[in-house]
Enzyme design. Structure first.
Site, PDB file in Angstrom:
ATOM      1  N   ASP A 179       0.809  -1.215   0.000  1.00 48.44           N
ATOM      2  CA  ASP A 179       0.000   0.000   0.000  1.00 48.44           C
ATOM      3  C   ASP A 179       0.845   1.270   0.000  1.00 48.44           C
ATOM      4  O   ASP A 179       1.992   1.270   0.440  1.00 48.44           O
ATOM      5  CB  ASP A 179      -0.891   0.045   1.248  1.00 48.44           C
ATOM      6  CG  ASP A 179      -2.041  -0.943   1.204  1.00 48.44           C
ATOM      7  OD1 ASP A 179      -2.862  -0.932   2.138  1.00 48.44           O
ATOM      8  OD2 ASP A 179      -2.127  -1.727   0.249  1.00 48.44           O
TER       9      ASP A 179
ATOM     10  N   HIS B 286      -5.874   2.973  -4.221  1.00 51.16           N
ATOM     11  CA  HIS B 286      -5.871   3.214  -2.770  1.00 51.16           C
ATOM     12  C   HIS B 286      -6.310   4.655  -2.493  1.00 51.16           C
ATOM     13  O   HIS B 286      -5.928   5.238  -1.487  1.00 51.16           O
ATOM     14  CB  HIS B 286      -4.456   2.958  -2.238  1.00 51.16           C
ATOM     15  CG  HIS B 286      -4.373   2.725  -0.755  1.00 51.16           C
ATOM     16  ND1 HIS B 286      -5.255   1.921  -0.061  1.00 51.16           N
ATOM     17  CD2 HIS B 286      -3.476   3.183   0.174  1.00 51.16           C
ATOM     18  CE1 HIS B 286      -4.913   1.894   1.216  1.00 51.16           C
ATOM     19  NE2 HIS B 286      -3.844   2.657   1.389  1.00 51.16           N
TER      20      HIS B 286
ATOM     21  N   HIS C 168      -5.304   9.453   0.011  1.00 54.31           N
ATOM     22  CA  HIS C 168      -5.196   8.683   1.255  1.00 54.31           C
ATOM     23  C   HIS C 168      -5.976   9.310   2.415  1.00 54.31           C
ATOM     24  O   HIS C 168      -5.478   9.413   3.540  1.00 54.31           O
ATOM     25  CB  HIS C 168      -3.733   8.494   1.651  1.00 54.31           C
ATOM     26  CG  HIS C 168      -3.495   7.256   2.488  1.00 54.31           C
ATOM     27  ND1 HIS C 168      -3.813   7.182   3.817  1.00 54.31           N
ATOM     28  CD2 HIS C 168      -2.977   6.053   2.160  1.00 54.31           C
ATOM     29  CE1 HIS C 168      -3.488   5.994   4.294  1.00 54.31           C
ATOM     30  NE2 HIS C 168      -2.973   5.277   3.291  1.00 54.31           N
TER      31      HIS C 168
ATOM     32  N   HIS D 185       3.833  -2.491   2.981  1.00 51.15           N
ATOM     33  CA  HIS D 185       3.915  -1.118   2.469  1.00 51.15           C
ATOM     34  C   HIS D 185       5.254  -0.888   1.770  1.00 51.15           C
ATOM     35  O   HIS D 185       6.313  -1.061   2.389  1.00 51.15           O
ATOM     36  CB  HIS D 185       3.758  -0.113   3.624  1.00 51.15           C
ATOM     37  CG  HIS D 185       2.464  -0.258   4.363  1.00 51.15           C
ATOM     38  ND1 HIS D 185       2.294  -1.184   5.361  1.00 51.15           N
ATOM     39  CD2 HIS D 185       1.287   0.407   4.234  1.00 51.15           C
ATOM     40  CE1 HIS D 185       1.057  -1.089   5.831  1.00 51.15           C
ATOM     41  NE2 HIS D 185       0.422  -0.145   5.164  1.00 51.15           N
TER      42      HIS D 185
END
Length: 442
Positions: free
Chosen positions: A127, A186, A190, A283
């Protein structure tokens, strides 16, 4: 001095000079009529009586109008009150809002999918990138004959838009596709989706689509909510937009305490034998992950007999169903699609000023220096609360800021100071690449 001790003429004079004075307002039916406007240095957002910053200004997480990384960086900047917030910057390219969204494939739309379905497969998902470590991770994956999924953000943490040629991220995204990896969305910047109005949530989905079409020629049908926070309305909206929402069943917490527990968590999951397939969260913005932990996970999983594949494959769908054609919305492979070059959009109307309730998630902003760090904190899965998360912190740092802004840091001793955006933050962060500013994601 108390107000009732102040001469009426003095009070009237002060109000006349204020940027919030009568006549300096914006019609906003959602807030019940006229909405006050605020100039640089003035209070904005919930902390400032729901005042909206003037055009060209951002509303910092502390509720102060200004410009620069400390005010504008996503996701700290309050979208509904700061017209110039990074998260409000529409990427160039054709609008995908009205692209048809036909249903295809075996994975359900608009529901939480947290486990793989094909035995013997393990999906590594990363991510928050792309970022400065992502190319090194791609090198590792190629060396290890492993393929992964990257849930990418479009313009957060001051790194620049992914479809901006100056950011350098387009070639990285194109390499992902060429080497058999999967790209999912995503969001654009964010944000905590539960803190946004439906219109702002929709922009988070659509803006990232526009940017990805400009780079890849398609946009994903797979999605992961930031912090894995998405309430019932959010899931319904994602379903209507034709998204398959993929979360995870193993979280090694590579974002927490420098990955202190990550090896143990991943080893326990693999050695337990409780499953024949896994969906793993990680990540690619974490140096800890790229500098060793990713290789550990790959070696451990392959030694246990798992094939490391993209999330779509571990859910039984071919690559042709991982993306949509930007015009027809039909399932389409990303390979060979190519970027779509479109003219700049026409000037948009004044930004929506609908409030975000709590004003978004508290995330201290960034600062400069030569070494990058990026700490990401995940919130409890499928939370429907709009309360601001307090556990942990996340940081991405970049080089070119002129002042040092501090942010919450895990396991790092530091002094406390107040940044230009009006937020007191412990901890000093480092930066790289001249991208402008760094960010702490709560």
């Amino acid at each position: 001095m108390r107000l009732h001790d102040t001469p009426i003429a003095l009070v009237a004079g002060a109000l006349a000079l204020s940027p919030l004075a009568a006549g300096h307002s914006l019609e906003n039916p959602a807030l019940g009529g006229l909405q006050r406007r605020a100039g640089a240095g003035s209070k904005c957002g919930p902390a400032g009586g729901n005042a909206v910053c003037d055009d060209g200004l951002c509303c910092s997480e502390a509720g102060v109008c200004g410009t620069g990384g400390g005010f504008c960086t996503a996701p700290g900047c309050l979208l509904a009150f700061g017209p110039a917030c990074d998260g409000n910057k529409r990427p160039s390219g054709a609008d995908t809002s009205n692209t048809p969204r036909p249903r295809f494939g075996s994975v359900p739309f608009g529901v939480d999918v947290s486990s793989c379905t094909v035995p013997g497969k393990l999906a590594l998902t990363f991510d928050d990138g792309p970022y400065i470590y992502t190319s090194a991770l791609l090198d590792l994956l190629k060396k290890k004959n492993a393929r992964a999924t990257f849930f990418v953000t479009g313009n957060n943490a001051g790194k620049g838009a992914i479809n901006d040629p100056n950011s350098g991220y387009a070639p990285i995204l194109q390499r992902m596709i060429a080497e058999g990896h999967q790209i999912g969305s995503h969001t654009w910047s964010h944000e905590n989706l539960d803190s946004l109005t439906p219109e702002f949530r929709r922009k988070q989905f659509v803006y990232n689509e526009i940017a990805l079409v400009g780079v890849l020629g398609v946009f994903p049908s797979y999605f992961r909510p930031p912090y894995t926070v998405c309430n019932a309305d959010c899931y319904a909206e994602l379903g209507a937009l034709g998204y398959k929402v993929v979360n995870y069943d193993v979280d090694p917490k590579d974002w927490e305490d420098g990955g202190a527990k990550s090896h143990q968590i991943f080893t326990s999951a693999i050695d337990s034998g409780r499953q024949s397939e896994y969906l793993v969260l990680a990540h690619d913005v974490q140096p800890f992950t790229v500098d060793g932990f990713a290789e550990f996970m790959i070696d451990k999983a392959q030694a246990a007999g798992f094939e490391i594949v993209p999330a779509g494959e571990c859910l039984g769908e071919p690559e042709s169903q991982w993306y949509r054609d930007p015009k027809t919305g039909a399932a389409r492979s990303a390979r060979g699609a190519g970027p779509v070059e479109e003219p700049e959009p026409e000037p948009s109307k004044k930004p929506d000023t609908t409030p975000t309730g709590t004003g978004g998630v508290k995330r201290p902003v960034i600062t400069p220096t030569p070494v990058p760090t990026f700490k990401v904190t995940e919130l409890p899965r499928n939370s429907t609360s709009t309360a601001e998360p307090t556990k942990g912190s996340s940081t991405i740092t970049t080089a070119a800021a002129a002042t040092t802004t501090t942010g919450t840091s895990t396991g790092t001793a530091s002094s406390q100071e107040t940044g230009a955006a009006g937020v007191a933050r412990p901890g000093t962060f480092l930066g790289l690449l001249g991208l402008g500013a760094a960010l702490v994601l709560a």
